[in-house]
Scaffold this motif. Structure first.
Motif, short mmCIF file in Angstrom:
data_model
loop_
_atom_site.label_atom_id
_atom_site.label_comp_id
_atom_site.label_asym_id
_atom_site.label_seq_id
_atom_site.Cartn_x
_atom_site.Cartn_y
_atom_site.Cartn_z
N SER A 2 22.27 31.62 -32.31
CA SER A 2 20.84 30.57 -31.97
C SER A 2 21.53 30.17 -33.88
O SER A 2 22.43 30.56 -33.70
N SER A 3 20.26 29.12 -33.56
CA SER A 3 20.45 28.20 -34.72
C SER A 3 19.97 28.88 -36.06
O SER A 3 18.98 29.62 -35.68
N ARG A 4 20.32 28.56 -36.60
CA ARG A 4 19.86 29.50 -38.34
C ARG A 4 19.69 28.60 -38.65
O ARG A 4 20.40 27.44 -39.06
N ARG A 5 19.42 29.18 -40.14
CA ARG A 5 18.65 27.61 -41.31
C ARG A 5 18.94 28.63 -42.96
O ARG A 5 18.17 29.97 -43.12
N ASN A 20 16.18 31.41 -34.27
CA ASN A 20 14.79 30.81 -33.67
C ASN A 20 15.86 30.77 -32.42
O ASN A 20 17.58 30.15 -32.34
N LYS A 21 15.50 31.75 -31.22
CA LYS A 21 16.20 31.39 -30.25
C LYS A 21 16.47 30.50 -29.49
O LYS A 21 16.96 30.15 -28.49
N THR A 23 15.41 26.17 -29.41
CA THR A 23 15.86 25.13 -30.19
C THR A 23 15.72 23.85 -29.88
O THR A 23 15.96 22.89 -29.30
N TRP A 30 11.55 23.97 -34.94
CA TRP A 30 11.77 24.89 -35.56
C TRP A 30 11.56 25.94 -36.07
O TRP A 30 11.90 26.83 -36.03
#
Length: 82
Positions: A2-5, A20-21, A23, A30
Motif C-alpha cells: 500500500s502507498s504510505r506517507r 491507503n489500500k 492508489t 489519496w
C-alpha cells in the motif's frame, strides 16, 4: 504494498502514519481516502524488503573485491578537504 506517507521510527508511542489500500493519482484524493494507523510503518517495510532482497550476507573482512583494490584507507582523503 500500500502507498504510505510520513515517517516515524519504531518505539515512538506517538507514532502514526497514513495508509491507503488504493492508489489514487491525485495526492489530495489519496489523503482524503487514507486511514490513520498507530505505530510505525518501518517494520512493515522491513518485512516487504525481506521478501524481495534475498538472504543477508556478512560484510567482507577486507575492502575491495571483484579485482578492485581500495585507493586509500577509510575514511578517505575527502575528510581532510577544507
Amino acid at each position: 504494498m500500500s502507498s504510505r506517507r510520513l515517517s516515524s521510527p519504531p518505539g515512538n508511542p506517538k507514532a502514526r502514519y497514513q495508509i491507503n489500500k488504493g492508489t489514487p493519482a491525485d495526492p489530495e484524493d489519496w489523503l482524503k481516502t487514507a486511514g490513520t494507523e498507530q505505530g510505525s510503518w518501518w517494520p512493515d517495510l522491513l518485512a516487504w524488503l525481506g521478501d524481495r532482497c534475498g538472504t543477508q550476507e556478512p560484510a567482507p573482512n577486507e575492502l575491495g573485491g571483484g579485482g578492485l583494490r581500495p585507493i586509500t584507507d577509510a575514511p578517505g582523503t575527502y575528510v581532510f578537504d577544507t
